[in-house]
Design a protein around this motif. Structure first.
Motif, PDB file in Angstrom:
ATOM      1  N   ILE A 207       0.756  -1.193  -0.168  1.00  0.00           N
ATOM      2  CA  ILE A 207      -0.107   0.101   0.004  1.00  0.00           C
ATOM      3  C   ILE A 207       0.853   1.362   0.081  1.00  0.00           C
ATOM      4  CG2 ILE A 207      -1.702   1.200   1.302  1.00  0.00           C
ATOM      5  CD1 ILE A 207      -2.788  -1.233   2.192  1.00  0.00           C
ATOM      6  N   GLU A 211       0.565   3.819  -3.058  1.00  0.00           N
ATOM      7  CA  GLU A 211      -0.359   5.009  -2.981  1.00  0.00           C
ATOM      8  C   GLU A 211       0.512   6.012  -2.124  1.00  0.00           C
ATOM      9  OE1 GLU A 211      -3.239   4.940  -4.513  1.00  0.00           O
ATOM     10  OE2 GLU A 211      -2.625   2.932  -5.042  1.00  0.00           O
ATOM     11  N   LEU A 283      -2.774  -3.550  -6.793  1.00  0.00           N
ATOM     12  CA  LEU A 283      -3.614  -2.199  -6.432  1.00  0.00           C
ATOM     13  C   LEU A 283      -3.077  -1.153  -7.673  1.00  0.00           C
ATOM     14  CD1 LEU A 283      -2.049  -1.768  -2.906  1.00  0.00           C
ATOM     15  CD2 LEU A 283      -4.526  -1.992  -3.502  1.00  0.00           C
ATOM     16  N   ARG A 291     -10.102   6.189  -7.813  1.00  0.00           N
ATOM     17  CA  ARG A 291      -9.588   7.075  -6.991  1.00  0.00           C
ATOM     18  C   ARG A 291     -10.033   8.491  -7.258  1.00  0.00           C
ATOM     19  NH1 ARG A 291      -5.708   3.574  -9.043  1.00  0.00           N
ATOM     20  NH2 ARG A 291      -4.388   2.563  -7.448  1.00  0.00           N
ATOM     21  N   ARG A 301      -6.660  10.380   1.498  1.00  0.00           N
ATOM     22  CA  ARG A 301      -5.983   9.265   0.606  1.00  0.00           C
ATOM     23  C   ARG A 301      -6.256   8.079   1.362  1.00  0.00           C
ATOM     24  NH1 ARG A 301       0.335  10.263  -1.133  1.00  0.00           N
ATOM     25  NH2 ARG A 301      -0.889  12.144  -2.244  1.00  0.00           N
ATOM     26  N   TRP A 302      -6.091   8.045   2.685  1.00  0.00           N
ATOM     27  CA  TRP A 302      -6.348   6.813   3.577  1.00  0.00           C
ATOM     28  C   TRP A 302      -7.615   6.156   3.219  1.00  0.00           C
ATOM     29  CZ3 TRP A 302      -4.612   2.421   5.207  1.00  0.00           C
ATOM     30  CH2 TRP A 302      -5.148   1.638   5.994  1.00  0.00           C
ATOM     31  N   THR A 305      -7.761   4.289  -0.158  1.00  0.00           N
ATOM     32  CA  THR A 305      -7.124   3.120  -0.078  1.00  0.00           C
ATOM     33  C   THR A 305      -8.147   2.178   0.811  1.00  0.00           C
ATOM     34  OG1 THR A 305      -5.113   4.516  -0.075  1.00  0.00           O
ATOM     35  CG2 THR A 305      -4.969   1.903   0.656  1.00  0.00           C
ATOM     36  N   TYR A 306      -8.590   2.549   2.027  1.00  0.00           N
ATOM     37  CA  TYR A 306      -9.252   1.525   2.703  1.00  0.00           C
ATOM     38  C   TYR A 306     -10.708   1.225   2.030  1.00  0.00           C
ATOM     39  CZ  TYR A 306     -11.658  -0.478   6.857  1.00  0.00           C
ATOM     40  OH  TYR A 306     -12.543  -1.313   7.569  1.00  0.00           O
ATOM     41  N   LEU A 309      -9.907   0.965  -2.797  1.00  0.00           N
ATOM     42  CA  LEU A 309      -8.887   0.324  -3.535  1.00  0.00           C
ATOM     43  C   LEU A 309      -8.651  -1.141  -2.871  1.00  0.00           C
ATOM     44  CD1 LEU A 309      -5.840   2.973  -3.865  1.00  0.00           C
ATOM     45  CD2 LEU A 309      -7.781   2.228  -5.628  1.00  0.00           C
TER      46      LEU A 309
END
Length: 405
Positions: A207, A211, A283, A291, A301-302, A305-306, A309
């Protein structure tokens, strides 16, 4: 080509062998010339005489290629160089490329004779052969391992005791016992603990690289990860035997540091590069529109991702974890050197254990070919095949279930 190798095995008849080799190597030249002439004739609708004259330079080039191969092979053979066997094995590959060139002379595809799709038929055939060869190789390996142990498996081995007994005494003179329960539990326990260590670090590193990392730092991390994957397993075993052994003794006050924890740390370090590489590719395969849509809604951003993604790439992430687990199950030298290699049912991370793979590696070279102990080691190999098959089957069912959801 096998006939060429048989002829070359008679070193006392070099002249006759060379003559036969030249004949067999020049035979494809006439076949290629005939096919080229026929293809050009049918494609260009030209008289065959004119077509043959048109293709004379091509045929001469092919003649020079095959003759140079024959001469080079002969010289290597006379010098007792083993490379000439490799050169003969390359000849069919060269023939495949030449057949692709022949296909390109026809010009019967809609992109023209010089297009990239002119050799599509040959390439597809080669890919199919590679695919089928993988299946054949797997079944061939399984057949070989199963054949070596099938005699004792169906005549003399107590399968219930083999799978449920923790007693492994194959060299006892009075009472030989072939129980693999402790070996199976040792294999699964060291793999499970290794995955508990490797999965958080592997997915976290993937990750970060995918990212949160700058482009220059990303390339640096990729190089380091590839270097970790290139370290041989015996080197990891030496690290566990020397460095990690002393650390575990100092930290946990253990009498000896060659324990399940030591082997798990080594296996985790060996599995992390595989998990990171595959997870990072998964990813990156998620479309950028995901995104951009999440960021347009105000997600950090987190949160991207969580929330976005990880669910989108869960199939690839699961595959990365399973490949890392498969690497841990099949590893031999690291666990042989770092776990104590003692037949015990594990009671904790500081237990001394022995795995199935380490047992085969340590004992196969010391047994007589064909006896009971020898066959039991191959039966353990069949057991490892079965375990990996079950793991892959469960993973496939899980992935299909995720896709249906």
């Amino acid at each position: 080509m096998n006939f060429i190798q048989i002829c070359f095995s008679f070193k006392g008849r070099i002249n006759r062998t060379t003559w036969w080799m030249m004949q067999l190597l020049t035979l494809p030249i006439f076949i290629l010339a005939s096919v080229i002439t026929y293809n050009a004739y049918t494609a260009l609708s030209m008289p065959i005489l004119i077509t043959s004259v048109y293709l004379i330079p091509i045929v001469l080039i092919l003649v020079l290629i095959w003759v140079s191969l024959a001469v080079t092979t002969k010289r290597l053979h006379d010098r007792d160089k083993s490379v000439w066997w490799l050169l003969i094995n390359f000849i069919p590959i060269i023939a495949m490329f030449e057949l692709g060139f022949i296909k390109g002379t026809r010009g019967d595809n809609r992109f023209g004779a010089d297009s990239e799709t002119s050799s599509e038929t040959v390439i597809e055939t080669l890919i199919r052969l590679c695919g089928f060869s993988c299946i054949i190789f797997v079944f061939g390996i399984f057949f070989f391992v199963f054949r070596e142990g099938t005699g004792f498996l169906f005549d003399g081995l107590n399968l219930g005791q083999f799978l449920t007994s923790p007693e492994w005494y194959p060299t006892s003179l009075s009472n030989k016992r072939y129980g693999t329960l402790a070996l199976i539990l040792g294999t699964f326990s060291v793999t499970a603990l290794a995955m508990c260590i490797a999965i958080p670090f592997g997915l976290g590193a993937a990750i970060f690289v995918s990212e949160f990392c700058s482009p220059k730092l990303r390339e640096t991390f990729k190089v380091i990860i590839e270097l970790l994957a290139a370290i041989p397993s015996v080197v990891w075993g030496f690290i566990g035997l020397t460095l990690m052994n002393q650390l575990i003794i100092a930290v946990f006050k253990a009498p000896i540091g060659l324990t399940m924890l030591n082997g798990s740390i080594m296996l985790a370090l060996m599995s992390v590069p595989i998990i990171v590489s595959i997870a990072e590719d998964s990813l990156k395969a998620v479309p950028d529109s995901y995104r951009e849509a999440a960021e347009a809604l105000g997600a950090t951003r987190w949160q991207v991702t969580y929330r976005v993604l990880l669910p989108a790439a869960k199939n690839g992430l699961l595959a990365a974890v399973l490949l890392g687990a498969a690497r841990s199950i099949g590893e031999t030298m690291a666990v042989l050197m770092a776990t104590g290699h003692s037949v015990n049912i594990p009671s904790g991370p500081l237990s001394w254990i022995r795995t199935l793979t380490a047992t085969i590696a340590a004992e196969l070279g010391e047994v007589a070919r064909g006896d009971e102990h020898y066959q039991v080691l191959f039966i353990i190999g069949v057991l490892l095949f079965t375990i990996t098959f079950v793991v892959n089957l469960i993973a496939d069912l899980v992935i299909k279930g995720i896709r249906q959801e």
